[in-house]
Write a protein that holds these residues in place. Structure first.
Motif, PDB file in Angstrom:
ATOM      1  N   LEU A  55       0.832  -1.196   0.000  1.00 15.01           N
ATOM      2  CA  LEU A  55       0.000   0.000   0.000  1.00 15.01           C
ATOM      3  C   LEU A  55       0.872   1.253   0.000  1.00 15.01           C
ATOM      4  N   LEU A  56       0.578   2.171  -0.918  1.00 14.46           N
ATOM      5  CA  LEU A  56       1.182   3.499  -0.903  1.00 14.46           C
ATOM      6  C   LEU A  56       0.165   4.472  -0.337  1.00 14.46           C
ATOM      7  N   THR A  57       0.570   5.275   0.623  1.00 14.69           N
ATOM      8  CA  THR A  57      -0.347   6.216   1.261  1.00 14.69           C
ATOM      9  C   THR A  57       0.079   7.645   0.910  1.00 14.69           C
ATOM     10  N   SER A  58      -0.870   8.422   0.401  1.00 19.61           N
ATOM     11  CA  SER A  58      -0.591   9.801   0.007  1.00 19.61           C
ATOM     12  C   SER A  58      -1.251  10.769   0.982  1.00 19.61           C
ATOM     13  N   SER A  59      -0.883  12.034   0.873  1.00 22.50           N
ATOM     14  CA  SER A  59      -1.394  13.121   1.731  1.00 22.50           C
ATOM     15  C   SER A  59      -1.197  12.828   3.215  1.00 22.50           C
ATOM     16  N   PRO A  60      -0.012  12.349   3.638  1.00 14.79           N
ATOM     17  CA  PRO A  60       0.181  12.069   5.066  1.00 14.79           C
ATOM     18  C   PRO A  60       0.178  13.322   5.922  1.00 14.79           C
ATOM     19  N   LEU A  61       0.443  14.486   5.309  1.00 14.13           N
ATOM     20  CA  LEU A  61       0.473  15.750   6.048  1.00 14.13           C
ATOM     21  C   LEU A  61      -0.742  16.610   5.753  1.00 14.13           C
ATOM     22  N   ALA A  62      -1.770  16.028   5.113  1.00 20.11           N
ATOM     23  CA  ALA A  62      -3.018  16.738   4.817  1.00 20.11           C
ATOM     24  C   ALA A  62      -2.744  18.054   4.091  1.00 20.11           C
ATOM     25  N   GLY A  63      -1.971  17.960   3.016  1.00 18.68           N
ATOM     26  CA  GLY A  63      -1.687  19.148   2.229  1.00 18.68           C
ATOM     27  C   GLY A  63      -0.740  20.130   2.892  1.00 18.68           C
ATOM     28  N   GLY A  64      -0.081  19.727   3.979  1.00 11.86           N
ATOM     29  CA  GLY A  64       0.831  20.616   4.700  1.00 11.86           C
ATOM     30  C   GLY A  64       0.247  21.198   5.969  1.00 11.86           C
ATOM     31  N   LEU A  65      -0.992  20.802   6.338  1.00 17.20           N
ATOM     32  CA  LEU A  65      -1.599  21.323   7.565  1.00 17.20           C
ATOM     33  C   LEU A  65      -0.980  20.713   8.811  1.00 17.20           C
ATOM     34  N   LEU A  66      -0.471  19.475   8.707  1.00 23.25           N
ATOM     35  CA  LEU A  66       0.141  18.808   9.863  1.00 23.25           C
ATOM     36  C   LEU A  66       1.619  19.145   9.902  1.00 23.25           C
ATOM     37  N   ALA A  67       1.931  20.367  10.283  1.00 24.53           N
ATOM     38  CA  ALA A  67       3.315  20.842  10.268  1.00 24.53           C
ATOM     39  C   ALA A  67       3.532  21.853  11.384  1.00 24.53           C
ATOM     40  N   ASP A  68       4.807  22.067  11.733  1.00 22.29           N
ATOM     41  CA  ASP A  68       5.156  23.011  12.790  1.00 22.29           C
ATOM     42  C   ASP A  68       4.652  24.418  12.501  1.00 22.29           C
ATOM     43  N   ARG A  69       4.575  24.754  11.226  1.00 20.62           N
ATOM     44  CA  ARG A  69       4.136  26.104  10.852  1.00 20.62           C
ATOM     45  C   ARG A  69       2.773  26.424  11.451  1.00 20.62           C
ATOM     46  N   TYR A  70       1.875  25.449  11.496  1.00 20.68           N
ATOM     47  CA  TYR A  70       0.533  25.690  12.018  1.00 20.68           C
ATOM     48  C   TYR A  70       0.389  25.273  13.472  1.00 20.68           C
ATOM     49  N   VAL A  71       1.317  24.439  13.963  1.00 18.44           N
ATOM     50  CA  VAL A  71       1.356  24.180  15.395  1.00 18.44           C
ATOM     51  C   VAL A  71       1.663  25.467  16.150  1.00 18.44           C
ATOM     52  N   LYS A  72       2.558  26.279  15.600  1.00 16.36           N
ATOM     53  CA  LYS A  72       2.988  27.523  16.251  1.00 16.36           C
ATOM     54  C   LYS A  72       2.104  28.712  15.891  1.00 16.36           C
ATOM     55  N   TYR A  73       1.096  28.483  15.068  1.00 15.79           N
ATOM     56  CA  TYR A  73       0.205  29.590  14.698  1.00 15.79           C
ATOM     57  C   TYR A  73      -0.618  30.017  15.914  1.00 15.79           C
ATOM     58  N   ARG A  74      -0.672  31.311  16.157  1.00 16.54           N
ATOM     59  CA  ARG A  74      -1.413  31.846  17.300  1.00 16.54           C
ATOM     60  C   ARG A  74      -2.895  31.914  16.960  1.00 16.54           C
ATOM     61  N   LEU A  75      -3.649  31.066  17.625  1.00 13.71           N
ATOM     62  CA  LEU A  75      -5.080  30.967  17.355  1.00 13.71           C
ATOM     63  C   LEU A  75      -5.819  32.136  17.971  1.00 13.71           C
ATOM     64  N   GLY A  76      -6.649  32.806  17.169  1.00 18.55           N
ATOM     65  CA  GLY A  76      -7.439  33.918  17.653  1.00 18.55           C
ATOM     66  C   GLY A  76      -8.702  33.464  18.361  1.00 18.55           C
ATOM     67  N   ALA A  77      -9.388  34.411  18.979  1.00 18.51           N
ATOM     68  CA  ALA A  77     -10.608  34.084  19.708  1.00 18.51           C
ATOM     69  C   ALA A  77     -11.722  33.617  18.776  1.00 18.51           C
ATOM     70  N   ASP A  78     -11.686  34.079  17.516  1.00 20.95           N
ATOM     71  CA  ASP A  78     -12.730  33.691  16.573  1.00 20.95           C
ATOM     72  C   ASP A  78     -12.485  32.312  15.965  1.00 20.95           C
ATOM     73  N   GLY A  79     -11.291  31.743  16.182  1.00 14.24           N
ATOM     74  CA  GLY A  79     -11.005  30.401  15.690  1.00 14.24           C
ATOM     75  C   GLY A  79     -10.842  30.301  14.201  1.00 14.24           C
ATOM     76  N   ARG A  80     -10.498  31.395  13.549  1.00 15.89           N
ATOM     77  CA  ARG A  80     -10.346  31.362  12.096  1.00 15.89           C
ATOM     78  C   ARG A  80      -8.989  30.780  11.702  1.00 15.89           C
ATOM     79  N   PRO A  81      -8.930  30.132  10.549  1.00 12.18           N
ATOM     80  CA  PRO A  81      -7.650  29.588  10.080  1.00 12.18           C
ATOM     81  C   PRO A  81      -6.738  30.694   9.580  1.00 12.18           C
ATOM     82  N   PRO A  82      -5.464  30.416   9.364  1.00 11.71           N
ATOM     83  CA  PRO A  82      -4.536  31.424   8.829  1.00 11.71           C
ATOM     84  C   PRO A  82      -4.993  31.903   7.454  1.00 11.71           C
ATOM     85  N   PRO A  83      -4.749  33.153   7.129  1.00 12.10           N
ATOM     86  CA  PRO A  83      -5.211  33.685   5.840  1.00 12.10           C
ATOM     87  C   PRO A  83      -4.361  33.253   4.650  1.00 12.10           C
ATOM     88  N   ASP A  84      -3.185  32.678   4.889  1.00 16.09           N
ATOM     89  CA  ASP A  84      -2.270  32.375   3.803  1.00 16.09           C
ATOM     90  C   ASP A  84      -2.254  30.897   3.418  1.00 16.09           C
TER      91      ASP A  84
END
Length: 459
Positions: free
Chosen positions: A283-312
């Motif tokens: 079996l070959l498994t693709s998208s293990p990082l969900a398009g790049g969402l499972l990364a340190d870049r978004y772990v360190k993203y400061r979540l706002g009170a409204d819970g919106r995702p990053p704009p970029d």
């Protein structure tokens, strides 16, 4: 992780390479070992320009083909010897409810035809300028250990649909005819400038009646020595069973699989592989990082009170957010009021804690999870750019190395506590302890690191 393994270059552990099939050995040539991490090379910026800018990567480089080959050679130096060409990104996800169903259906058809057109351009460019240059500029002794895969397109342009300027329109015909399949592979060999192709992927096309006909032609070409191995792409268990009954035993089958969406495997697919016992297919498994969402870049993203995702977020990341993350959020309770807030607090928070514990990256933890939860694993397919365009940086401004994240996935093991925490935040799965035991036993078990400090022993 030993300090010597944090180097960018050097060999991976021996068990990081596996021979997925012995069928090639019966055809009088040796089967190439497949790396447990396959790099899906993203050459879209070379062809269609940087996302959101429209500017081609060629404009920012004196010789983009040379830069692309050097980037791929750097992956080879880092131990990653299996490559694919990443498909063009899907069109932006459309949630508009104002348009009529007919208009939405027509737009989806137009987007589908446009994507198929882009995929053909991308395939031709990659084979002619990327793979061909790599085969020419890399020593044969190194290429013998590399595995280059191409994908057979679902459709090909009709000869009647080429205008006087030589540009093909969006009208395409299925490739069920054997002559069309053979012509497509022959054209790929000419573009790449080689005598045989390491691997050809056959994509599943819903509603098509020609899959077995296509496989029949490809296996004939394999016996002729033009193809080394044949894989499936998103093929369902029913089709794999039919192919096996006809004597077409594929080496691998590639499906999407990550911690947010493991359901494509832990369903009928897992039952099929357990029944098959993994002897004929991996079996070959693709998208293990969900398009790049499972990364340190978004772990360190400061979540706002409204819970919106990053704009970029990129187009691919927004699509995963609107589909994969939303579907995952409906299954889990708590963690926040919005899908992104739940995802950030539960999944990214857990990945961040475990990565801190093992002194590695969140992406390495996500990749390691994909490896340890699948005893039928052939390889994990990771999409990666070639270094042109925007440089990757975390939200604290620290740059990251793609090869470093990939290498670190082999430098640690998730213990029972880690697996339980990830199981609690994963999608709808039921992990069996047998699969975990089988993963660590046998000749393919574990990824124990050897002493890599003596560089004279590096081969």
């Amino acid at each position: 992780i030993p300090s010597n393994f944090r180097d960018v270059d050097g060999p991976l552990p021996y068990n990081a390479y596996r021979t997925t099939s012995d069928y090639c050995n019966t055809l009088e040539y040796e089967a190439k070992r497949n790396c447990l991490l396959t790099v899906a090379v993203d050459v879209n910026p070379f062809v269609f320009g940087e996302e959101g800018t429209g500017a081609s990567a060629s404009a920012s480089s004196m010789n983009p083909q040379v830069d692309a080959v050097r980037a791929m050679q750097s992956f080879i130096d880092a131990g990653f010897t299996s490559f694919q060409i990443a498909p063009p990104p899907p069109p932006p996800f459309d949630f508009s409810s104002s348009s009529s169903p007919n208009k939405r259906r027509n737009k989806q058809e137009q987007n589908k035809m446009k994507q198929q057109h882009q995929q053909r351009i991308l395939k031709n460019y990659s084979e002619k300028y990327i793979y061909r240059s790599l085969l020419k500029e890399t020593p044969r002794s190194v290429l013998d250990k590399c595995r280059l895969s191409i994908s057979l397109l679902n459709v090909v342009p009709d000869d009647d649909d080429v205008d006087e300027k030589g540009k093909d329109r969006y009208n395409y015909v299925p490739f069920g005819n054997g002559l069309v399949v053979r012509e497509s592979i022959s054209d790929s060999l000419l573009r790449m400038g080689c005598d045989s192709i390491d691997c050809v992927q056959v994509p599943y096309q819903k509603g098509s009646l020609y899959h077995l006909d296509v496989l029949d032609v490809l296996f004939d070409m394999q016996r002729e020595g033009m193809i080394r191995s044949i894989e499936g792409l998103n093929m369902p268990p029913e089709l794999l069973t039919s192919a096996g009954s006809c004597g077409f035993h594929l080496e691998n089958n590639q499906i999407q699989y990550n911690i947010l969406d493991p359901t494509s495997y832990y369903g009928n697919m897992k039952q099929f592989y357990d029944k098959d016992d993994g002897k004929k297919m991996k079996l070959l498994t693709s998208s293990p990082l969900a398009g790049g969402l499972l990364a340190d870049r978004y772990v360190k993203y400061r979540l706002g009170a409204d819970g919106r995702p990053p704009p970029d977020l990129s187009t691919s990341q927004r699509r995963h957010l609107q589909t994969t993350v939303r579907s995952w959020a409906e299954y889990h309770e708590g963690g926040g009021n919005t899908p992104w807030m739940k995802f950030h607090n539960l999944v990214l928070g857990t990945l961040g804690d475990i990565s801190f514990k093992h002194r590695t990256s969140a992406a390495a933890v996500a990749l390691r999870w994909s490896m340890q939860t699948n005893k039928h694993l052939g390889s994990v397919v990771v999409r990666s750019g070639l270094g042109l365009g925007k440089e990757g940086v975390d939200y604290d401004g620290r740059p990251y190395e793609r090869t470093q994240d990939l290498r670190e996935a082999f430098g640690f093991e998730l213990d029972e506590e880690d697996m339980e925490r990830l199981y609690n935040v994963a999608g709808k799965i039921d992990l069996s302890t047998d699969s975990m035991d089988d993963f660590y036993n046998g000749e393919n078990g574990g990824f124990s690191l050897e002493d890599l400090s003596n560089k004279k022993l590096w081969l």
